[in-house]
Design a protein around this motif. Structure first.
Motif, mmCIF file in Angstrom:
data_model
loop_
_atom_site.group_PDB
_atom_site.id
_atom_site.type_symbol
_atom_site.label_atom_id
_atom_site.label_comp_id
_atom_site.label_asym_id
_atom_site.label_seq_id
_atom_site.Cartn_x
_atom_site.Cartn_y
_atom_site.Cartn_z
ATOM 1 N N LYS A 28 -4.903 6.197 -8.260
ATOM 2 C CA LYS A 28 -5.365 4.910 -8.780
ATOM 3 C C LYS A 28 -6.287 5.158 -9.973
ATOM 4 C CE LYS A 28 -8.639 2.465 -6.817
ATOM 5 N NZ LYS A 28 -9.510 2.224 -8.011
ATOM 6 N N GLY A 31 0.770 -1.237 0.000
ATOM 7 C CA GLY A 31 0.000 0.000 0.000
ATOM 8 C C GLY A 31 0.798 1.282 0.000
ATOM 9 N N THR A 32 2.051 1.268 -0.476
ATOM 10 C CA THR A 32 2.850 2.486 -0.548
ATOM 11 C C THR A 32 3.049 2.901 -1.994
ATOM 12 O OG1 THR A 32 4.962 1.308 -0.654
ATOM 13 C CG2 THR A 32 4.096 1.809 1.547
ATOM 14 N N ASP A 76 -6.976 3.352 -1.083
ATOM 15 C CA ASP A 76 -7.327 4.759 -0.894
ATOM 16 C C ASP A 76 -6.287 5.730 -1.440
ATOM 17 O OD1 ASP A 76 -9.615 3.930 0.414
ATOM 18 O OD2 ASP A 76 -8.703 4.022 2.409
ATOM 19 N N ILE A 77 -5.177 5.214 -1.954
ATOM 20 C CA ILE A 77 -4.073 6.099 -2.346
ATOM 21 C C ILE A 77 -4.452 6.926 -3.577
ATOM 22 C CG2 ILE A 77 -2.855 4.555 -3.946
ATOM 23 C CD1 ILE A 77 -0.239 5.405 -2.518
ATOM 24 N N VAL A 124 -9.316 -5.418 -1.496
ATOM 25 C CA VAL A 124 -8.547 -5.343 -0.254
ATOM 26 C C VAL A 124 -8.575 -6.706 0.429
ATOM 27 C CG1 VAL A 124 -8.387 -4.262 2.013
ATOM 28 C CG2 VAL A 124 -9.045 -2.896 0.009
ATOM 29 N N SER A 171 6.943 11.721 0.557
ATOM 30 C CA SER A 171 5.589 12.267 0.590
ATOM 31 C C SER A 171 5.406 13.355 1.634
ATOM 32 C CB SER A 171 4.577 11.144 0.843
ATOM 33 O OG SER A 171 4.843 10.506 2.084
ATOM 34 N N THR A 230 -4.567 -5.279 -2.978
ATOM 35 C CA THR A 230 -3.729 -4.445 -2.125
ATOM 36 C C THR A 230 -4.318 -4.435 -0.719
ATOM 37 O OG1 THR A 230 -2.682 -2.253 -1.960
ATOM 38 C CG2 THR A 230 -4.975 -2.322 -2.751
ATOM 39 N N ASP A 231 -3.832 -3.517 0.112
ATOM 40 C CA ASP A 231 -4.416 -3.342 1.438
ATOM 41 C C ASP A 231 -5.245 -2.056 1.449
ATOM 42 O OD1 ASP A 231 -2.543 -1.324 1.497
ATOM 43 O OD2 ASP A 231 -1.245 -2.284 2.970
ATOM 44 N N LYS A 232 -5.756 -1.686 2.608
ATOM 45 C CA LYS A 232 -6.645 -0.519 2.674
ATOM 46 C C LYS A 232 -5.915 0.761 2.269
ATOM 47 C CE LYS A 232 -10.116 1.714 5.558
ATOM 48 N NZ LYS A 232 -9.791 3.054 5.045
ATOM 49 N N ARG A 233 -4.649 0.887 2.645
ATOM 50 C CA ARG A 233 -3.893 2.076 2.244
ATOM 51 C C ARG A 233 -3.832 2.182 0.721
ATOM 52 N NH1 ARG A 233 1.887 1.588 4.457
ATOM 53 N NH2 ARG A 233 1.540 -0.507 3.643
ATOM 54 N N GLY A 234 -3.561 1.039 0.074
ATOM 55 C CA GLY A 234 -3.433 1.037 -1.374
ATOM 56 C C GLY A 234 -4.738 1.361 -2.073
#
Length: 398
Positions: free
Chosen positions: A50, A14-15, A46-47, A58, A196, A40-44
């Motif tokens: 996308k 998710g980075t 929402d990044i 997720v 970032s 991906t995970d939740k971070r990914g």
């Protein structure tokens, strides 16, 4: 579109370092008429950045720290993630699964390799990451961004393909633009970023280092610097005290435009940063993040430093005096920056996303292309206004 439409699953942590190349590949595969899904995970999920066409699934991934007592929980999460990935594969029927590293890619690659779905892993750094290292012997292909990758066993050489790191289209479009001229009476535009959220060490060292330049060079400075929110006021005051014009912000929306105008970059050595510097051809002073896993940022910086396109300073040696010294080497000769820019440009791999998409498409389609194997020809240009071979090897002493 290069043939019959197929389905591909991309799996990434998710980075931004994992997801930016995944997004670039997704866009290229979509352009070719294929259907793509992201795990991906939740971070990914929402990044920012996308693509709208890319559905994100997720799944739990689990983490494995130094405490063995936490491993059971991590294994349980991985197994649940594998089960969810298998359910997605049943409905989506992917021709291949592509992993970009990070723990969220682990369950997806595990599911693919256990059921015979072709698999590719892409390594963005010059050191093979933990998840990619775990699966290097089981996947069908390993795509790399550097000709030399540490922690990659030589016995896997037959499946290794040098493609590079995909970069954003807006940055890649600048590749054929000439390096902005730097003259004795013109501005010296310096771009400083630290990821970032900026980096505190850059906020502390860079203003003082720039103030130590010879007066004539210091008067040419025009600085753009990304800072942490809590550092903005202090950094602004330092530049005001030194009489150096500086534009500061916590985030710049138009980073590609800033990079296009820059004569010199100062910052970390993340994979995406190196890929963009070499795509555009910009000289750099790189300060690898000392706590990066396996010291991979220092490894990332070495190819560019050896080419003459950058100078690398370890953080423990990163002082204002050392920074000023390295800038003087690059900038006191008007041609020094142009030669370094050309050396950086020559390290670029502008066809990374096309080569990676060709490799991925080869599963369930055409035979695997040999042209992008390690040791083969790479898609690189040969000039950017400076004849090849003029850049000397320059790496600051560590």
């Amino acid at each position: 579109m290069t043939g019959a439409s197929r389905h591909f699953v991309l799996a990434a942590g998710g980075t931004g370092g994992h997801l930016l190349p995944a997004f670039a590949l997704a866009a290229e595969l979509h352009r070719r008429g294929h259907h793509v899904a992201l795990i991906t995970d939740k971070r990914g999920a929402d990044i920012p950045g996308k693509p709208d066409f890319l559905p994100a699934h997720v799944i739990p991934a689990g983490r494995f720290g130094k405490n063995p007592l936490s491993w059971f929980k991590g294994l349980k999460a991985v197994w649940e993630g594998r089960r969810m990935a298998l359910r997605l594969f049943d409905s989506f029927q992917p021709s291949a699964v592509v992993g970009f590293g990070g723990y969220p890619s682990l369950p997806a690659i595990l599911a693919a390799t256990s059921t015979g779905v072709p698999t590719v892993v892409h390594e963005q750094n010059a050191v093979l990451g933990r998840v990619n290292r775990l699966f290097a012997g089981r996947v069908d292909a390993v795509a790399t961004a550097y000709p030399e990758v540490e922690r990659l066993d030589a016995k896997h050489a037959a499946k290794v393909h040098l493609v590079g790191n995909p970069v954003r289209a807006g940055v890649l479009s600048l590749r054929d633009e000439p390096f902005p001229p730097f003259t004795e009476d013109g501005l010296l535009r310096v771009l400083v970023t630290g990821g970032s959220q900026g980096a505190r060490v850059l906020s502390e060292v860079v203003p003082d280092g720039l103030s130590m330049l010879p007066p004539a060079l210091r008067q040419q400075l025009q600085v753009t610097q990304q800072c942490r929110p809590e550092d903005l006021d202090a950094v602004r005051e330092r530049y005001r005290t030194h009489g150096i014009p500086a534009e500061l912000a916590t985030y710049f929306e138009d980073m590609a435009a800033r990079l296009a105008d820059a004569h010199l970059f100062i910052g970390r050595a993340g994979a995406s940063t190196i890929a963009e510097l070499t795509a555009v051809g910009r000289p750099a002073i790189l300060i690898p993040l000392p706590i990066a896993t396996d010291d991979h940022q220092a490894a990332n910086a070495r190819e560019l430093a050896k080419s003459g396109g950058a100078r690398m300073i370890r953080q423990e040696r990163f002082t204002g005096k050392e920074l000023a010294k390295q800038i003087k080497v690059l900038a006191e000769n008007p041609q020094g920056l142009a030669k370094a820019a050309h050396a950086a440009w020559n390290c670029g791999r502008p066809k990374a996303v096309e080569d990676l998409a060709d490799l991925v498409e080869s599963f369930g389609g055409a035979e695997l292309m040999d042209v992008i194997r390690v040791g083969g020809n790479n898609a690189r240009g040969s000039s950017q206004g400076v004849p090849a071979g003029q850049g000397a090897v320059r790496e600051a002493a560590e």
